[in-house]
Design a protein around this motif. Structure first.
Motif, mmCIF file in Angstrom:
data_model
loop_
_atom_site.group_PDB
_atom_site.id
_atom_site.type_symbol
_atom_site.label_atom_id
_atom_site.label_comp_id
_atom_site.label_asym_id
_atom_site.label_seq_id
_atom_site.Cartn_x
_atom_site.Cartn_y
_atom_site.Cartn_z
ATOM 1 N N LEU A 1 0.875 -1.180 0.032
ATOM 2 C CA LEU A 1 -0.001 0.005 0.057
ATOM 3 C C LEU A 1 0.630 1.232 0.024
ATOM 4 N N ILE A 2 2.176 1.246 0.454
ATOM 5 C CA ILE A 2 2.837 2.640 0.767
ATOM 6 C C ILE A 2 3.170 2.964 -0.742
ATOM 7 N N THR B 1 7.509 -2.919 12.632
ATOM 8 C CA THR B 1 7.168 -4.272 12.462
ATOM 9 C C THR B 1 8.425 -5.146 12.492
ATOM 10 N N TYR B 2 9.770 -4.570 12.148
ATOM 11 C CA TYR B 2 10.880 -5.101 12.391
ATOM 12 C C TYR B 2 10.872 -6.518 11.360
ATOM 13 N N SER B 3 10.222 -6.200 9.963
ATOM 14 C CA SER B 3 10.213 -7.270 9.082
ATOM 15 C C SER B 3 11.218 -7.163 8.242
ATOM 16 N N ARG B 4 12.393 -7.813 8.221
ATOM 17 C CA ARG B 4 13.395 -7.755 7.155
ATOM 18 C C ARG B 4 13.149 -7.968 5.732
ATOM 19 N N ALA B 5 12.504 -9.050 5.561
ATOM 20 C CA ALA B 5 11.972 -9.049 4.045
ATOM 21 C C ALA B 5 11.224 -8.241 3.497
ATOM 22 N N SER B 6 10.226 -7.770 4.074
ATOM 23 C CA SER B 6 9.586 -6.414 3.558
ATOM 24 C C SER B 6 10.230 -5.345 3.501
ATOM 25 N N TRP B 7 11.252 -5.068 4.450
ATOM 26 C CA TRP B 7 12.039 -3.786 4.335
ATOM 27 C C TRP B 7 12.866 -3.850 2.826
ATOM 28 N N VAL B 8 13.533 -5.015 2.610
ATOM 29 C CA VAL B 8 14.098 -5.218 1.454
ATOM 30 C C VAL B 8 13.103 -5.050 0.169
ATOM 31 N N GLY B 9 12.112 -5.640 0.411
ATOM 32 C CA GLY B 9 11.075 -5.551 -0.626
ATOM 33 C C GLY B 9 10.701 -3.874 -0.757
ATOM 34 N N LEU B 10 10.592 -3.399 0.158
ATOM 35 C CA LEU B 10 10.143 -1.852 0.056
ATOM 36 C C LEU B 10 11.413 -1.016 -0.584
ATOM 37 N N ALA B 11 12.370 -1.352 -0.105
ATOM 38 C CA ALA B 11 13.585 -0.470 -0.786
ATOM 39 C C ALA B 11 13.518 -0.869 -2.290
ATOM 40 N N PHE B 12 13.651 -2.186 -2.729
ATOM 41 C CA PHE B 12 13.376 -2.370 -4.043
ATOM 42 C C PHE B 12 12.297 -1.808 -4.803
ATOM 43 N N ALA B 13 11.000 -1.863 -4.162
ATOM 44 C CA ALA B 13 10.131 -1.109 -4.768
ATOM 45 C C ALA B 13 10.310 0.357 -5.087
ATOM 46 N N ALA B 14 11.039 1.056 -4.188
ATOM 47 C CA ALA B 14 11.436 2.348 -4.167
ATOM 48 C C ALA B 14 12.263 2.706 -5.516
ATOM 49 N N VAL B 15 13.028 1.853 -5.800
ATOM 50 C CA VAL B 15 13.937 1.914 -6.889
ATOM 51 C C VAL B 15 13.213 1.548 -8.037
ATOM 52 N N VAL B 16 12.337 0.850 -8.112
ATOM 53 C CA VAL B 16 11.257 0.566 -9.163
ATOM 54 C C VAL B 16 10.743 1.909 -9.623
ATOM 55 N N PHE B 17 10.049 2.423 -8.500
ATOM 56 C CA PHE B 17 9.162 3.670 -8.471
ATOM 57 C C PHE B 17 10.223 4.759 -9.209
ATOM 58 N N VAL B 18 11.089 4.792 -8.770
ATOM 59 C CA VAL B 18 11.978 6.296 -9.234
ATOM 60 C C VAL B 18 12.504 6.144 -10.535
ATOM 61 N N SER C 1 5.517 -1.131 -8.925
ATOM 62 C CA SER C 1 6.523 -1.091 -8.039
ATOM 63 C C SER C 1 6.160 -1.981 -6.434
ATOM 64 N N ALA C 2 5.179 -1.700 -6.197
ATOM 65 C CA ALA C 2 4.482 -2.633 -5.021
ATOM 66 C C ALA C 2 4.595 -4.037 -5.572
ATOM 67 N N LEU C 3 4.091 -4.446 -6.860
ATOM 68 C CA LEU C 3 4.224 -5.922 -7.128
ATOM 69 C C LEU C 3 5.614 -6.230 -7.162
ATOM 70 N N ALA C 4 6.534 -5.334 -7.764
ATOM 71 C CA ALA C 4 7.854 -5.838 -7.931
ATOM 72 C C ALA C 4 8.427 -6.151 -6.390
ATOM 73 N N GLY C 5 8.284 -5.124 -5.552
ATOM 74 C CA GLY C 5 8.778 -5.332 -4.109
ATOM 75 C C GLY C 5 8.160 -6.457 -3.377
ATOM 76 N N THR C 6 6.833 -6.786 -3.623
ATOM 77 C CA THR C 6 6.395 -8.033 -2.758
ATOM 78 C C THR C 6 6.710 -9.252 -3.437
ATOM 79 N N MET C 7 7.137 -9.408 -4.612
ATOM 80 C CA MET C 7 7.744 -10.539 -5.310
ATOM 81 C C MET C 7 8.855 -10.912 -4.725
#
Length: 518
Positions: A275-276, A309-326, A467-473
């Motif tokens: 959602l972010i 949340t301290y969820s490491r996998a989601s942190w990595v996914g969000l960072a990748f989503a940010a790259v795709v977004f930009v 970007s959300a789909l890419a990060g979640t995958m």
């Protein structure tokens, strides 16, 4: 803007802002960043990856006019065709009836009904929610969509923009259920998948304008605010550290992990990851001040909740989503984004930074507990690679238990990997069609935003969804993101936003082509 300029705060800060902008414009830092951005843009423009993403493949070209697509579209649209014939036969009665006009006004706002339904799906606490509500809600939305096409002669439930891969995955769901090794365990999971299919078909078929997309994004941003505030309230109330969620030896001093409405911090983080990017896209494309505030505020509290949340996998996914977004939004901002990321890392709390450092630490109990799960799934796939165990984690868990394949300390719940889990449930063809469907949606989204005729709202919707789909995958490589049916529904809702945006962009491109030159 005039209100800001005339305010006391504006009169104090705007001159300082203009002075900083002038100093930056001719600074060495600005020249270095612009040079890096130009070099990056030239490298991306000629890269094989960009060419692959933006090129339309043979299967994509053939699908729209294929016999299979036309036949499936016709079969799915039979109820609508019958309703259209009924309307044609009694057109005068329908047009002069106050009740029928009110009914048409209601059913033709199906995207609004979907927005309200998804808001409820996202914000009702776990203990008060039954997944049957999602199923019943989308059955109703599906019926509304059928009735909405009653007055539109050309209306059909659209499979063209779903693509061949997602259609194939849907077919494999119906095949995997009767072929399941445990049909009784797979039945309720079939209903979960049908709910997701209805969500995608209804959204893609009924969203016709950028206003519909904007409304769906606004409701998603509102849901993000509500669930994030629930997480902040949890932290304020105090959360005991759960040893099953964190290795206390490697994460000393880390507070309890928030979960908001989702009973599990990893699950909540996956929802935030989906959602972010949508909220950021909404903030950048809406024209109203309230919408921009909602997008900005939801993004801010969403990031804070994600950190807690301290969820490491989601942190990595969000960072990748940010790259795709930009990359999709403005590739020239990548160097500046890297600088912002480095500054952000320096400002992180110690508990968050220490948690990041444990991502690749195999001595972490949360990390090394996954390896027995992977081994058990791999051994099972060697015995049943084509068909799998059947729909649902219950069937996979039962199959691995019966074959005595899991030898970890805890019990087997799921594979902790979306790709292994889908393979174990639906077989090899199901896995290929699932991955192909998501990649197809991402690729179609990238092609849509690359065209100059794409409306800003449509473009940002697609960018946020892709970007959300890419990060979640990426996150799904370390976690089973569909462990909770509501999260699976939110995942397919975001996918439907992308496909609906691609469909609206295609219609806008056709309208632009048919506009006569002045």
């Amino acid at each position: 803007m005039e209100v800001v300029q005339s305010s006391v705060l504006g009169r104090l800060l705007l001159p300082l802002w203009h002075w900083l902008c002038q100093r930056y414009e001719y600074s060495l830092l600005a020249r270095v960043i612009r040079g890096i951005a130009r070099g990056w843009g030239q490298a991306c423009a000629g890269s094989g990856l960009i060419c692959f993403v933006t090129r339309e493949g043979c299967l994509s070209k053939a699908w729209k006019d294929s016999v299979l697509c036309r036949v499936l579209t016709f079969l799915l649209s039979i109820p609508t065709i019958l309703l259209q014939k009924l309307y044609s036969a009694g057109k005068e009665v329908f047009e002069h009836s106050v009740a029928s006009r009110i009914a048409f006004a209601v059913v033709e706002e199906t995207p609004l009904a979907v927005a309200w339904l998804m808001l409820l799906v996202m914000v009702i606490p776990f203990k008060y929610w039954n997944n049957a509500y999602s199923f019943a809600g989308f059955i109703l939305c599906f019926l509304l969509a059928l009735c909405a096409g009653m007055r539109k002669r050309d209306f059909r439930l659209d499979l063209t923009f779903l693509g061949p891969w997602i259609v194939a995955f849907g077919a494999m769901i119906f095949v995997a259920w009767p072929l399941s090794a445990y049909p009784s365990l797979s039945t309720r999971f079939l209903l979960y998948y049908i709910t997701c299919m209805l969500c995608v078909v209804v959204i893609v078929s009924t969203v016709e304008t950028w206003a519909h997309l904007l409304r769906l994004m606004s409701f998603s941003s509102l849901a993000l605010v509500v669930m994030s505030f629930a997480a902040l309230y949890q932290r304020a109330q105090g959360i005991q550290v759960n040893p099953s969620f964190v290795d206390m030896n490697l994460n000393k001093g880390m507070p309890g992990r928030v979960w908001s409405f989702y009973e599990n911090p990893n699950t909540f983080a996956e929802v935030l990851l989906l959602l972010i990017p949508i909220a950021i896209a909404y903030m950048l494309c809406t024209k109203s001040w309230f919408g921009r505030f909602l997008g900005l505020f939801s993004t801010g509290v969403g990031f804070v909740a994600m950190a807690m949340t301290y969820s490491r996998a989601s942190w990595v996914g969000l960072a990748f989503a940010a790259v795709v977004f930009v990359v999709l939004w403005n590739r020239k901002l990548i160097p500046a984004g890297i600088l912002v990321a480095l500054v952000g890392l320096a400002l992180l709390p110690d508990t968050v930074f220490n948690r990041i450092l444990t991502i690749f630490n195999t001595s972490d109990t949360s990390t090394n507990s996954r390896f027995p799960l992977y081994y058990a799934a791999a051994e099972f796939l060697q015995q049943r690679p084509v068909l799998g165990a059947g729909l649902g984690s219950d069937a996979v868990r039962q199959a691995i238990g019966d074959l005595n394949l899991f030898h970890g300390k805890d019990h087997f719940v799921h594979c902790h990997n979306i790709y292994l889990q889908v393979w174990c449930e639906t077989g090899l063809v199901g896995l290929i069609s699932f991955v192909g469907g998501i990649l197809w949606a991402i690729k179609k989204g990238c092609r849509a935003v690359a065209t100059g005729s794409c409306d800003p709202v449509v473009r940002m919707t697609v960018i946020g969804g892709v970007s959300a789909l890419a990060g979640t995958m990426l996150c799904g490589m370390a976690d089973y993101i569909w462990n909770y049916p509501r999260v699976m529904l939110i995942f397919w809702f975001v996918c439907a936003l992308v496909l609906a945006g691609v469909r609206v962009a295609g219609r806008q491109a056709q309208e632009t082509e048919h506009v006569p030159a002045p």
